[in-house]
Design an enzyme around this catalytic site. Structure first.
Site, mmCIF file in Angstrom:
data_model
loop_
_atom_site.group_PDB
_atom_site.id
_atom_site.type_symbol
_atom_site.label_atom_id
_atom_site.label_comp_id
_atom_site.label_asym_id
_atom_site.label_seq_id
_atom_site.Cartn_x
_atom_site.Cartn_y
_atom_site.Cartn_z
ATOM 1 N N HIS A 54 -7.567 3.637 1.082
ATOM 2 C CA HIS A 54 -8.115 4.601 0.125
ATOM 3 C C HIS A 54 -9.098 3.902 -0.819
ATOM 4 C CE1 HIS A 54 -5.691 2.807 -3.038
ATOM 5 N NE2 HIS A 54 -4.680 2.818 -2.182
ATOM 6 N N GLU A 241 10.195 -0.342 2.296
ATOM 7 C CA GLU A 241 9.171 -1.378 2.376
ATOM 8 C C GLU A 241 9.771 -2.735 2.022
ATOM 9 O OE1 GLU A 241 5.613 -0.722 0.150
ATOM 10 O OE2 GLU A 241 5.620 1.443 0.491
ATOM 11 N N ASP A 334 -3.753 -0.759 1.676
ATOM 12 C CA ASP A 334 -4.049 -2.147 2.005
ATOM 13 C C ASP A 334 -2.942 -2.767 2.840
ATOM 14 O OD1 ASP A 334 -2.331 -1.971 -0.161
ATOM 15 O OD2 ASP A 334 -3.416 -3.393 -1.422
#
Length: 443
Positions: A54, A241, A334
């Site tokens: 983004h 995560e 990212d």
């Protein structure tokens, strides 16, 4: 006279040497824009699959958080709520889409003002506002009359499993190997060594924040003790995560690094972006290096990348094999670019004209698929990104003023004389990444 002739001869040889060296440096410009007509006549572009980060967002934390209390200064007044795409981010992504439109037309992939079908164009974003908005702005620039639909799975803002860099297989053997690979990044001292290597970068952030004058310092907040803790603890949990426990320098200063990077892109006044400190571009690179290191530790070791990148690797591979698809645009984060690149075996690189050296804001991994004169398929990989100056100046992009494009190389694979891989070799690399995931025990 002889001395003069010798001097002229030496100058001529020096010029020839410099010219040779200059021409030997790989071109850093978008591949298709730099390619000759001879190349375009030789290779027909069939498809492009793009994985994008983004564009500029506001920080993930607000002024009431630790980020706001760790400095006496006021952070930038953002044009969006926390974590959402800013106005500048929208403009920059529109410009990137406009550039890709010029490139696609020049490459013969689409005619000007093309109206796509569901077969030849696929735009899909993570269901976070900043990702959906990035895809929408890009599409408006890319196909302004195409009526492009931005696909996303959920109502904003939720993480789509396709883009969520979560671990889906966790067991003691996996954790042990992951920590072995992470510790190897720091040498003999392991995770402490990683922190010690970037201690000068920590010092730069601490200085620019003026922490000693912050509300936290005045209140002697125990939070500040974390900045001296280099023994970062990593947590691996299924369906989450990879993460760092609170209370270490890398964990806490990553948030400040992230906010500073965004403020530097968003704030035209360089002095104001650094809270009144006169710092150089190299200093900004030091500040950004903390965030780059944070990303590498969590997402760029081979076994972790293989685990978290699997859904995207599988999806991108499916898109590359879709017979009617011409252009796929995927918008994530990212961490997605970092993990996919590592999972596919991309060689180490550092991007020029960027303060984020691996996956700058708005950057895109572009895989092009060609048909060669021999009837075989070939592929090229590049990372496309706006330079720091293009981001800060909001430069208009076109074929004469392209974004920065850096060629990516895959470990163990050879390019042909035209700089392309055999598509079969790239496909095999995707299959190897998928097989590596499947080889991780479920429990």
């Amino acid at each position: 006279m002889q001395t003069t002739k010798n001097l002229i001869s030496m100058k001529s040889k020096l010029f020839t040497l410099c010219l040779t060296l200059f021409l030997s440096v790989p071109s850093i410009g978008f591949a298709q824009a730099q390619r000759s007509q001879e190349f375009k006549d030789k290779y027909k572009l069939k498809e492009a699959v793009v994985l994008s980060r983004h564009n500029i967002r506001s920080p993930l934390s607000d002024s009431k958080s630790a980020l706001g209390r760790i400095t006496p200064h006021q952070w930038n007044k953002w044009t969006a709520a926390k974590s959402e795409l800013t106005n500048r981010g929208g403009v920059l992504e529109t410009q990137m889409g406009q550039y890709f439109r010029k490139w696609a037309v020049d490459a013969g992939l689409f005619p000007e003002n093309y109206v796509p079908t569901a077969d030849d164009l696929n735009v899909i974003a993570n269901s976070m506002q900043r990702c959906i908005a990035t895809a929408q702005y890009f599409s408006s620039g890319f196909m302004p009359v195409g009526g492009v639909t931005v696909n996303h799975r959920y109502t904003p803002s939720k993480m789509d499993p396709l883009f969520n860099p979560q671990l889906t297989k966790v067991n003691p053997a996996f954790v042990a190997e992951a920590m072995k690979q992470i510790n190897a990044m720091g040498g003999e001292k392991g995770i402490v060594g990683i922190n010690e290597a970037i201690a000068p970068d920590y010092a730069m952030i601490i200085d620019v924040l003026d922490i000693d004058k912050s509300p936290m310092a005045k209140e002697k907040d125990p939070y500040l003790k974390a900045l001296d803790n280099y023994n970062t603890e990593i947590v691996f949990e299924k369906f989450k995560e990879p993460a760092m426990k609170s209370g270490s320098a890398l964990k806490e200063l990553n948030s400040a690094s992230d906010a500073f990077i965004l403020q530097y892109y968003e704030q035209p006044d360089t002095l104001a972006a650094a809270f009144g400190h006169k710092i150089s571009r190299k200093d900004w690179e030091k500040i950004a290096h903390v965030k780059d290191t944070y990303q590498d530790v969590l997402f760029a070791t081979p076994i972790v990348a293989t685990n978290v990148a699997y859904p995207l690797v599988q999806y991108m591979y499916d898109e590359l094999r879709s017979p009617d698809r011409k252009f796929t645009f995927l918008v994530g984060h990212d961490s997605n670019l970092s993990a996919v690149g590592t999972a596919l075996g991309v060689e180490e690189y550092e991007l020029p004209n960027a303060i984020e050296k691996k996956t700058p804001i708005g950057s895109k991994i572009v895989i092009e698929k060609f048909t060669g004169p021999d009837g075989e398929e070939y592929a090229d990989l590049n990372i496309v990104y706006q330079s720091v100056d293009q981001l800060r100046d909001m430069s208009l992009l076109d074929l004469d003023n392209p974004p920065m494009i850096y060629p990516l190389s895959l470990k163990g694979l050879e390019k042909n004389i035209d700089g392309l891989y055999k598509m079969a070799d790239v496909a095999q690399r995707f299959e190897e990444a998928i097989a590596a995931y499947q080889a991780i025990p479920a429990e």
